[in-house]
Scaffold this motif. Sequence first.
Motif, short mmCIF file in Angstrom:
data_model
loop_
_atom_site.label_atom_id
_atom_site.label_comp_id
_atom_site.label_asym_id
_atom_site.label_seq_id
_atom_site.Cartn_x
_atom_site.Cartn_y
_atom_site.Cartn_z
N LYS A 261 0.81 -1.22 0.00
CA LYS A 261 0.00 0.00 0.00
C LYS A 261 0.84 1.27 0.00
CE LYS A 261 -4.02 -2.07 0.09
NZ LYS A 261 -4.95 -1.96 -1.05
N ASP A 262 2.04 1.24 0.63
CA ASP A 262 2.83 2.47 0.69
C ASP A 262 3.74 2.64 -0.53
OD1 ASP A 262 4.67 0.53 1.24
OD2 ASP A 262 5.47 1.47 3.06
N PHE A 263 3.55 1.81 -1.54
CA PHE A 263 4.30 1.97 -2.80
C PHE A 263 3.39 2.70 -3.78
CE2 PHE A 263 5.76 0.59 -7.01
CZ PHE A 263 7.11 0.84 -6.92
N GLY A 264 3.73 3.97 -4.04
CA GLY A 264 2.89 4.76 -4.94
C GLY A 264 1.50 4.90 -4.39
N ILE A 265 0.51 4.66 -5.25
CA ILE A 265 -0.90 4.71 -4.86
C ILE A 265 -1.43 3.28 -4.86
CG2 ILE A 265 -3.18 5.59 -5.45
CD1 ILE A 265 -1.83 7.91 -6.86
N ASN A 266 -1.65 2.75 -3.64
CA ASN A 266 -2.17 1.40 -3.48
C ASN A 266 -1.35 0.36 -4.24
OD1 ASN A 266 -4.33 2.18 -1.81
ND2 ASN A 266 -5.55 2.78 -3.59
N GLY A 267 -0.04 0.56 -4.24
CA GLY A 267 0.84 -0.44 -4.82
C GLY A 267 1.28 -0.18 -6.25
N TYR A 268 0.78 0.86 -6.88
CA TYR A 268 1.08 1.13 -8.29
C TYR A 268 1.63 2.54 -8.48
CZ TYR A 268 -1.83 -2.93 -9.56
OH TYR A 268 -2.36 -4.18 -9.68
N ILE A 269 2.55 2.68 -9.42
CA ILE A 269 2.96 4.00 -9.89
C ILE A 269 2.98 3.97 -11.41
CG2 ILE A 269 4.31 4.69 -7.88
CD1 ILE A 269 6.81 3.77 -9.26
N THR A 270 2.72 5.13 -12.01
CA THR A 270 2.78 5.24 -13.46
C THR A 270 3.74 6.36 -13.84
OG1 THR A 270 0.87 6.74 -13.51
CG2 THR A 270 0.44 4.38 -13.82
N PHE A 271 4.26 6.28 -15.07
CA PHE A 271 5.22 7.25 -15.58
C PHE A 271 4.75 7.75 -16.95
CE2 PHE A 271 7.33 4.00 -13.12
CZ PHE A 271 8.17 4.70 -12.25
N PHE B 216 6.44 9.48 -19.91
CA PHE B 216 7.70 9.90 -20.50
C PHE B 216 7.49 10.82 -21.70
CE2 PHE B 216 9.04 5.52 -18.87
CZ PHE B 216 9.48 6.03 -17.67
N GLU B 217 6.25 11.31 -21.83
CA GLU B 217 5.86 12.30 -22.83
C GLU B 217 5.77 11.72 -24.24
OE1 GLU B 217 8.34 15.72 -22.49
OE2 GLU B 217 7.70 16.16 -20.44
N GLY B 218 5.88 10.43 -24.37
CA GLY B 218 5.62 9.80 -25.66
C GLY B 218 4.18 9.32 -25.73
N GLU B 219 3.80 8.80 -26.90
CA GLU B 219 2.45 8.28 -27.06
C GLU B 219 2.33 6.89 -26.43
OE1 GLU B 219 2.13 8.30 -31.24
OE2 GLU B 219 2.27 10.47 -31.42
N LEU B 220 3.42 6.14 -26.48
CA LEU B 220 3.45 4.80 -25.92
C LEU B 220 4.66 4.70 -24.99
CD1 LEU B 220 2.90 1.49 -27.88
CD2 LEU B 220 4.59 1.66 -26.07
N ASN B 221 4.41 4.53 -23.71
CA ASN B 221 5.47 4.45 -22.71
C ASN B 221 5.35 3.11 -21.99
OD1 ASN B 221 6.31 7.46 -22.83
ND2 ASN B 221 4.11 7.54 -22.46
N GLN B 222 6.46 2.41 -21.80
CA GLN B 222 6.39 1.12 -21.12
C GLN B 222 7.71 0.79 -20.44
OE1 GLN B 222 5.56 -1.94 -24.01
NE2 GLN B 222 7.28 -1.40 -25.31
N LEU B 223 7.63 -0.03 -19.40
CA LEU B 223 8.80 -0.59 -18.75
C LEU B 223 8.81 -2.09 -19.04
CD1 LEU B 223 8.73 1.18 -15.26
CD2 LEU B 223 10.13 1.77 -17.26
N THR B 224 9.95 -2.60 -19.46
CA THR B 224 10.04 -4.00 -19.86
C THR B 224 11.03 -4.80 -19.03
OG1 THR B 224 11.63 -3.33 -21.56
CG2 THR B 224 9.33 -3.57 -22.24
N GLU B 225 11.84 -4.15 -18.21
CA GLU B 225 12.80 -4.84 -17.36
C GLU B 225 12.89 -4.11 -16.02
OE1 GLU B 225 14.74 -7.52 -18.06
OE2 GLU B 225 14.36 -7.74 -20.21
N LEU B 226 13.21 -4.87 -14.96
CA LEU B 226 13.43 -4.30 -13.64
C LEU B 226 14.74 -4.82 -13.08
CD1 LEU B 226 9.89 -4.64 -12.01
CD2 LEU B 226 10.97 -2.53 -12.84
N ILE B 227 15.44 -3.97 -12.33
CA ILE B 227 16.68 -4.35 -11.65
C ILE B 227 16.64 -3.76 -10.25
CG2 ILE B 227 19.19 -4.01 -11.56
CD1 ILE B 227 19.19 -3.86 -14.60
N GLU B 228 16.92 -4.58 -9.23
CA GLU B 228 17.06 -4.05 -7.87
C GLU B 228 18.52 -3.70 -7.63
OE1 GLU B 228 15.75 -4.82 -3.24
OE2 GLU B 228 15.98 -6.56 -4.57
#
Length: 433
Positions: free
Chosen positions: A264-274, A276-288
Amino acid sequence: MNTSSNTSTAPILDPTFGPDETGITWLQYPDGVSGIAGGMSVAPDNKILIAARTGTEFSLSRLNADGRQDDSFGNQGTVTGGFAPGFRSTGKNVQVLSDRNILLEGWFELEDYAPQERGLALFDDKGVPVKSFGNGGFTVIHPLSTPQYRLSAEEIKRKGPAASSQRGNTIELPDGKLMVLSYHRYSYYDEVGVLMRLNKNGSLDTTFADGKGYILIQYLANSTWAGSLIALKDGTFAVAGSAYIEEKTFAMMARFDTQGSPIKDFGINGYITFDFEGELNQLTELIEMPDKSIIGVGSSHSALVFKSVLVCVDAQGKAVPTFNRGKPVFTTYPQATGGIQWSGAVLRTGGRILTVGNPLREANSQIVLAQFKADGTLDAAFGNQGLLILDLTDHLDIAEAVAIQLNQIIVAGNALSSITVPRNFALRCSPLY
């Protein structure tokens, strides 16, 4: 083949790697068929596993640590098959489990243009299916039923980049169960991510998520695509993807606890959005990162041009100020009319972030490796001011995955030409990089 750095005569590729000691292995399949590589991992013994598709079947190949195909595995180093009877099975990711069995992850399509479903196959160290898993070693996981449908000609014509993405991840948990990321499509323009937990035999674990065995990943009530899953050091899970909100696609990241509940304390109820000022924005990989911050790797697409993106957030989803002053890092590629899109990323020692990508809309596309410091700046000591260019052929060279083997860079991908069959490769960079 251009294998020299832009700033030095030192070779980029490792001359001790591959059957011809050229630094590159062109995979050979039984019966001379061609393949399309999708993913790769380096095993604990430093052998290299490559997930792919040959024809309409998945394929899994194993190379010895020196890049030569491992004839002790499958048929001449490769196993092929289908996750279930149907139109097509595609291998996309592979990993060695704690019991040394090898898990292949991919996608299954019952018929042409049918919704893709998550397929898994389990093999022993010799490439023999593990009969106790799924249906004789193979399974297709589809916890939600979907009416069969076919895309119309107009829908196929309008098919966008995000709709065709086939990423995903499976994580082995400490007790041997599997956390599996997939997605479910209610209709062509309405989909959700699905996070499932499986028992060791591949069946749905109904002790997860209040007896269902799965949760849906959906940002508010919007169509949501989930493309990458990682386990964080604190035992929770992070997911990356995108959400379609009011006719625009936003990049998305979410966090869940061990029972699939949003943090719950991650962004809004577990989610965040970005945006990037493009028409199609996506994240495809994560690294800790070592400091437990999370790097999102993705792209922003606008006016037919892609920009690659890195973004860094903390455990609450807030921008990390020491990473590019809290702003996304955009990488452009002026040499390509369509820009550049990262296709893989991995963390190296010292908190360095290595990405691999492909210039778009080029007749002779090259492979681009970039190395960033922990603060998001390009590592000037790597290649030519942070970039390393590989030009393997005089047509399309497409990187699909990157990994580290004894601190050396391994890249897997495909060479595509309009006049020859696809060829997939694995290469190892010189220890200098």
